[in-house]
Write a protein that holds these residues in place. Structure first.
Motif, PDB file in Angstrom:
ATOM      1  N   LEU A  63      14.982 109.748   9.361  1.00  0.00           N
ATOM      2  CA  LEU A  63      14.834 108.885  10.622  1.00  0.00           C
ATOM      3  C   LEU A  63      16.100 108.012  10.939  1.00  0.00           C
ATOM      4  O   LEU A  63      16.215 108.026  12.108  1.00  0.00           O
ATOM      5  CB  LEU A  63      13.806 107.617  10.340  1.00  0.00           C
ATOM      6  N   LEU A  64      16.901 107.883   9.874  1.00  0.00           N
ATOM      7  CA  LEU A  64      18.278 107.117  10.243  1.00  0.00           C
ATOM      8  C   LEU A  64      19.059 107.986  10.971  1.00  0.00           C
ATOM      9  O   LEU A  64      20.197 107.459  11.710  1.00  0.00           O
ATOM     10  CB  LEU A  64      18.852 106.894   8.921  1.00  0.00           C
ATOM     11  N   ASN A  65      18.953 109.176  11.312  1.00  0.00           N
ATOM     12  CA  ASN A  65      19.852 109.973  12.028  1.00  0.00           C
ATOM     13  C   ASN A  65      19.335 110.988  13.220  1.00  0.00           C
ATOM     14  O   ASN A  65      19.550 112.017  13.380  1.00  0.00           O
ATOM     15  CB  ASN A  65      20.456 111.159  10.835  1.00  0.00           C
ATOM     16  N   LYS A  66      17.828 110.282  13.278  1.00  0.00           N
ATOM     17  CA  LYS A  66      17.120 111.340  14.292  1.00  0.00           C
ATOM     18  C   LYS A  66      17.834 111.122  15.787  1.00  0.00           C
ATOM     19  O   LYS A  66      18.351 110.404  16.064  1.00  0.00           O
ATOM     20  CB  LYS A  66      15.581 110.068  14.565  1.00  0.00           C
ATOM     21  N   THR A  67      17.602 112.489  16.412  1.00  0.00           N
ATOM     22  CA  THR A  67      18.033 112.681  17.574  1.00  0.00           C
ATOM     23  C   THR A  67      16.904 112.897  18.715  1.00  0.00           C
ATOM     24  O   THR A  67      15.896 113.204  18.265  1.00  0.00           O
ATOM     25  CB  THR A  67      19.224 113.646  17.572  1.00  0.00           C
ATOM     26  N   ASN A  68      17.081 112.773  19.774  1.00  0.00           N
ATOM     27  CA  ASN A  68      16.071 113.169  20.963  1.00  0.00           C
ATOM     28  C   ASN A  68      16.234 114.660  21.157  1.00  0.00           C
ATOM     29  O   ASN A  68      17.125 115.344  20.679  1.00  0.00           O
ATOM     30  CB  ASN A  68      16.142 112.353  22.216  1.00  0.00           C
ATOM     31  N   SER A  69      15.621 115.110  22.351  1.00  0.00           N
ATOM     32  CA  SER A  69      15.282 116.551  22.818  1.00  0.00           C
ATOM     33  C   SER A  69      16.751 116.762  23.214  1.00  0.00           C
ATOM     34  O   SER A  69      17.092 118.066  23.278  1.00  0.00           O
ATOM     35  CB  SER A  69      14.418 116.708  23.757  1.00  0.00           C
ATOM     36  N   SER A  70      17.620 115.778  23.525  1.00  0.00           N
ATOM     37  CA  SER A  70      19.097 116.272  24.218  1.00  0.00           C
ATOM     38  C   SER A  70      20.126 116.107  23.160  1.00  0.00           C
ATOM     39  O   SER A  70      21.166 116.511  23.570  1.00  0.00           O
ATOM     40  CB  SER A  70      19.362 115.411  25.320  1.00  0.00           C
ATOM     41  N   GLY A  71      19.776 116.098  22.150  1.00  0.00           N
ATOM     42  CA  GLY A  71      20.554 115.981  20.731  1.00  0.00           C
ATOM     43  C   GLY A  71      21.165 114.627  20.548  1.00  0.00           C
ATOM     44  O   GLY A  71      22.327 114.508  19.922  1.00  0.00           O
ATOM     45  N   ASN A  72      20.887 113.563  21.588  1.00  0.00           N
ATOM     46  CA  ASN A  72      21.672 112.373  21.407  1.00  0.00           C
ATOM     47  C   ASN A  72      20.888 111.495  20.325  1.00  0.00           C
ATOM     48  O   ASN A  72      19.860 111.464  20.278  1.00  0.00           O
ATOM     49  CB  ASN A  72      21.333 111.653  22.756  1.00  0.00           C
ATOM     50  N   PRO A  73      21.567 110.521  19.658  1.00  0.00           N
ATOM     51  CA  PRO A  73      20.840 109.708  18.695  1.00  0.00           C
ATOM     52  C   PRO A  73      19.806 108.939  19.346  1.00  0.00           C
ATOM     53  O   PRO A  73      19.723 108.481  20.454  1.00  0.00           O
ATOM     54  CB  PRO A  73      21.999 108.798  18.258  1.00  0.00           C
ATOM     55  N   ASP A  74      18.638 108.893  18.401  1.00  0.00           N
ATOM     56  CA  ASP A  74      17.650 108.066  18.938  1.00  0.00           C
ATOM     57  C   ASP A  74      16.880 107.437  17.624  1.00  0.00           C
ATOM     58  O   ASP A  74      15.814 107.826  17.380  1.00  0.00           O
ATOM     59  CB  ASP A  74      16.570 109.054  19.533  1.00  0.00           C
ATOM     60  N   ASN A  75      17.802 106.908  16.861  1.00  0.00           N
ATOM     61  CA  ASN A  75      17.287 106.153  15.643  1.00  0.00           C
ATOM     62  C   ASN A  75      17.360 104.582  15.677  1.00  0.00           C
ATOM     63  O   ASN A  75      17.980 104.154  16.866  1.00  0.00           O
ATOM     64  CB  ASN A  75      18.016 106.618  14.598  1.00  0.00           C
ATOM     65  N   PHE A  76      17.283 104.061  14.414  1.00  0.00           N
ATOM     66  CA  PHE A  76      17.168 102.669  14.470  1.00  0.00           C
ATOM     67  C   PHE A  76      18.655 102.051  14.842  1.00  0.00           C
ATOM     68  O   PHE A  76      18.911 101.031  15.658  1.00  0.00           O
ATOM     69  CB  PHE A  76      16.737 102.133  13.201  1.00  0.00           C
ATOM     70  N   ASP A  77      19.646 102.829  14.169  1.00  0.00           N
ATOM     71  CA  ASP A  77      21.186 102.341  14.239  1.00  0.00           C
ATOM     72  C   ASP A  77      21.508 102.433  15.828  1.00  0.00           C
ATOM     73  O   ASP A  77      22.221 101.666  16.132  1.00  0.00           O
ATOM     74  CB  ASP A  77      21.930 103.317  13.352  1.00  0.00           C
ATOM     75  N   SER A  78      21.075 103.773  16.437  1.00  0.00           N
ATOM     76  CA  SER A  78      21.533 103.872  17.755  1.00  0.00           C
ATOM     77  C   SER A  78      21.042 102.716  18.634  1.00  0.00           C
ATOM     78  O   SER A  78      21.759 102.448  19.670  1.00  0.00           O
ATOM     79  CB  SER A  78      21.202 105.278  18.384  1.00  0.00           C
ATOM     80  N   VAL A  79      19.803 102.527  18.537  1.00  0.00           N
ATOM     81  CA  VAL A  79      19.075 101.425  19.495  1.00  0.00           C
ATOM     82  C   VAL A  79      19.821 100.116  19.059  1.00  0.00           C
ATOM     83  O   VAL A  79      20.286  99.181  20.219  1.00  0.00           O
ATOM     84  CB  VAL A  79      17.432 101.224  18.958  1.00  0.00           C
ATOM     85  N   TYR A  80      20.085  99.767  17.718  1.00  0.00           N
ATOM     86  CA  TYR A  80      20.937  98.432  17.663  1.00  0.00           C
ATOM     87  C   TYR A  80      22.018  98.613  18.277  1.00  0.00           C
ATOM     88  O   TYR A  80      22.728  97.493  18.696  1.00  0.00           O
ATOM     89  CB  TYR A  80      20.830  98.249  16.263  1.00  0.00           C
ATOM     90  N   LYS A  81      22.902  99.598  17.841  1.00  0.00           N
ATOM     91  CA  LYS A  81      24.146  99.618  18.603  1.00  0.00           C
ATOM     92  C   LYS A  81      24.003  99.473  20.278  1.00  0.00           C
ATOM     93  O   LYS A  81      24.927  98.896  20.695  1.00  0.00           O
ATOM     94  CB  LYS A  81      24.779 101.012  18.329  1.00  0.00           C
ATOM     95  N   ASP A  82      22.966 100.021  20.595  1.00  0.00           N
ATOM     96  CA  ASP A  82      23.061  99.977  22.222  1.00  0.00           C
ATOM     97  C   ASP A  82      22.803  98.198  22.602  1.00  0.00           C
ATOM     98  O   ASP A  82      23.439  97.904  23.597  1.00  0.00           O
ATOM     99  CB  ASP A  82      21.606 100.430  22.605  1.00  0.00           C
ATOM    100  N   ILE A  83      22.139  97.676  21.803  1.00  0.00           N
ATOM    101  CA  ILE A  83      22.162  96.098  21.868  1.00  0.00           C
ATOM    102  C   ILE A  83      23.552  95.565  21.842  1.00  0.00           C
ATOM    103  O   ILE A  83      23.977  94.578  22.597  1.00  0.00           O
ATOM    104  CB  ILE A  83      21.107  95.488  20.922  1.00  0.00           C
ATOM    105  N   LEU A  84      24.387  95.933  20.730  1.00  0.00           N
ATOM    106  CA  LEU A  84      25.468  95.338  20.454  1.00  0.00           C
ATOM    107  C   LEU A  84      26.545  95.671  21.570  1.00  0.00           C
ATOM    108  O   LEU A  84      27.239  94.978  22.190  1.00  0.00           O
ATOM    109  CB  LEU A  84      26.246  95.912  19.448  1.00  0.00           C
ATOM    110  N   VAL A  85      26.382  96.844  22.208  1.00  0.00           N
ATOM    111  CA  VAL A  85      27.160  97.342  23.379  1.00  0.00           C
ATOM    112  C   VAL A  85      26.791  96.476  24.449  1.00  0.00           C
ATOM    113  O   VAL A  85      28.018  96.046  25.281  1.00  0.00           O
ATOM    114  CB  VAL A  85      26.983  98.960  23.703  1.00  0.00           C
ATOM    115  N   ALA A  86      25.523  96.177  24.916  1.00  0.00           N
ATOM    116  CA  ALA A  86      25.229  95.596  25.907  1.00  0.00           C
ATOM    117  C   ALA A  86      25.579  94.098  25.986  1.00  0.00           C
ATOM    118  O   ALA A  86      25.898  93.529  26.804  1.00  0.00           O
ATOM    119  CB  ALA A  86      23.771  95.608  26.008  1.00  0.00           C
ATOM    120  N   VAL A  87      25.374  93.455  24.877  1.00  0.00           N
ATOM    121  CA  VAL A  87      25.860  92.171  24.676  1.00  0.00           C
ATOM    122  C   VAL A  87      27.364  92.196  24.727  1.00  0.00           C
ATOM    123  O   VAL A  87      28.067  91.001  25.515  1.00  0.00           O
ATOM    124  CB  VAL A  87      25.183  91.608  23.446  1.00  0.00           C
TER     125      VAL A  87
END
Length: 517
Positions: free
Chosen positions: A420-444
């Motif tokens: 789950l920690l390295n899960k990707t979506n159908s396009s091969g892009n990261p879709d895991n807990f870490d990627s979601v949190y990094k999205d928050i970091l980037v947005a902030v």
């Protein structure tokens, strides 16, 4: 013909003008450190020679003027620079307030975009590390306790961040209340000063020091909200909210108060872990509010929309709930979504595995790791109350203590959790807990960077305008010292003229007509 004392009057007018100029220079020097003070000067004009009209006009082509006439004490002030300063001050205070409030959001995460070992990133990293160790040694009691401990830290950190964001949300509501109170106090003071200035200037004099106080209040008011102001030919000052078509905040000696009304049907933030919903205040004109109940006289009255000044910044930070309008609700939504994702995806895999036999009880499956019996938010994000270290489902099959069927080291489900920690979506892009949190970091982080840049740029613009304004209106000690010397010399010269005329009169009175006696 002219009076014998004609010269005295001329010299006296120069003497008095020099004396008044020295008084004004002293007043300027005394207020060199007074905030908002504008340097003053005496406006004078020459008095022309007398001209007599009659049946037979008399004109003495050799007649001198009658000296100097003091007109009024003027301020050295540029109204255009004042308007520029107030317009830019509105924007400057907006970004300044934004920077202050958003820096508190940033401090909750305690991060740098490139650093993954601080703040929430750290507790996620610890949790991931414990899960990897579980996959390597699923039967080790210490490893299982480490997974449970790191999970508790993760839950506690997310809960704490939610509480801190909620506290900041309530603080901003308090800032909004305090700011509106201050705005009303300023507009009332401006109205009172308008009345004093008008009364004072009816005599023809200039109420310069009172105007300085009013200008200082206009500067302060422009920092809170956008304003447009104008002084009518009758010397009535009108201050409007927003632009020239906005509602009047001040009309000469009358002020129009703002009011806050609690919106009981809507809050941009959900309830905290105690079920308390933060108070939300909307901005209205006091004339639209029942003073007895604090409710709107007409429920259909729209709230005042404000997007500038410090007050506008507070409303944005309190209400911003989208990627294009980032505020506390949007950050809270991102945290809620992260907690929902962790709970849903982790439980989905965890429930498929088996834990260890414990206390004489057999191995169990279908165990939840995170609590999910209510919609998950960052406030209520929690471990399932029944989860223990032995119930952590690392095995893909039932674990028994039979010596011929030992499954304690089965790590198949633990590996599925790690995936789950390295899960990707159908396009091969990261879709895991870490990627979601990094999205928050980037947005902030990007929003903080944008706010810092805008605040810095606006501060430079405001400082340049303020320096230009001070160069015109500010008191220069060097210049005033020069004026002391200049007006002191003119005073002495006027005194010398009077002495010279007195000597001439002495000659006329005591010496003329006595020759030959």
């Amino acid at each position: 013909m002219r009076s014998t004392f004609y010269g005295f009057e001329i010299a006296k007018s120069g003497l008095f003008a020099s004396q008044q100029n020295l008084n004004i220079t002293g007043h300027n020097i005394s207020n060199v450190n007074t905030v908002g003070f504008t340097r003053q000067r005496l406006n004078v004009e020459s008095i022309p020679a007398p001209f007599y009209m009659g049946t037979i006009a008399y004109t003495d082509k050799s007649a001198s003027g009658q000296g100097v006439r003091m007109m009024y004490v003027d301020q050295i002030r540029d109204p255009f620079l004042d308007k520029q300063f107030r317009q830019e001050n509105t924007m400057s205070k907006y970004w300044e307030a934004q920077e202050y409030e958003f820096s508190m959001i940033e401090s909750l995460f305690n991060f740098e975009i490139s650093d993954e070992n601080t703040g929430i990133s750290n507790v996620f990293a610890e949790f991931y590390s414990a899960l990897h160790k579980l996959a390597e040694n699923p039967s080790d009691p210490e490893v299982r306790q480490a997974v449970l401990g790191s999970a508790r830290n993760l839950v506690s950190t997310m809960n704490q961040n939610a509480e801190q964001i909620n506290a900041q949300y309530n603080d901003i509501n308090g800032e909004i209340k305090a700011t509106v109170t201050q705005i009303n106090a300023i507009t009332r003071s401006i109205a009172e000063l308008n009345n004093q200035i008008f009364s004072y200037e009816m005599s023809g004099a200039q109420a310069n020091d009172l105007r300085d106080r009013r200008n200082l209040l206009l500067d302060e008011l422009a920092g809170y909200i956008p304003i447009h102001y104008e002084e009518t030919p009758d010397k009535y000052l009108i201050v409007r909210f927003g632009d020239k078509n906005g509602e009047q905040l001040v009309n000469h000696a009358k002020s129009n108060d703002l009011a806050l009304v609690e919106n009981k049907d809507h809050a941009f933030m959900g309830p905290d872990q105690n079920g308390n919903i933060p108070q939300v205040y909307q901005l209205y004109w006091a004339k639209d509010v029942d003073p007895a109940t604090g409710d709107l006289l007409n429920p259909a009255t729209p709230a005042i929309d404000i997007t500038e000044g410090a007050l506008g910044a507070y409303f944005k930070m309190r209400d911003g709930d989208s990627e294009d309008n980032i505020g506390l609700p949007y950050v809270m939504t991102l945290l809620d979504e992260l907690c929902q994702k962790v709970t849903t995806e982790f439980n989905e895999v965890h429930e498929q595995g088996w834990g260890l036999p414990s206390g004489g009880n057999p191995s169990t499956t279908g165990n939840k790791f995170f609590k999910d019996d209510v919609p998950v938010t960052a406030f209520n994000f929690a471990l399932d109350p029944d989860i223990t270290s032995d119930r952590i489902a690392a095995s893909s099959v039932e674990v028994v203590n039979d010596a011929d069927n030992e499954q304690r080291n089965n790590n198949v489900n633990a590996l599925a959790i790690v995936e789950l920690l390295n899960k990707t979506n159908s396009s091969g892009n990261p879709d895991n807990f870490d990627s979601v949190y990094k999205d928050i970091l980037v947005a902030v982080g990007l929003e903080m960077s944008h706010i810092n840049r805008m605040n810095t740029n606006q501060a430079v613009v405001l400082a340049n305008i303020d320096n230009n304004r001070r160069s015109v209106s500010g008191v220069s000690i060097d210049e005033e010292i020069t004026n002391i010397i200049k007006f002191g010399h003119s005073y002495n010269a006027a005194s010398r003229v009077i002495t010279a005329i007195d000597e001439q009169l002495e000659t006329v009175i005591t010496k003329m007509g006595i020759v030959g006696r």
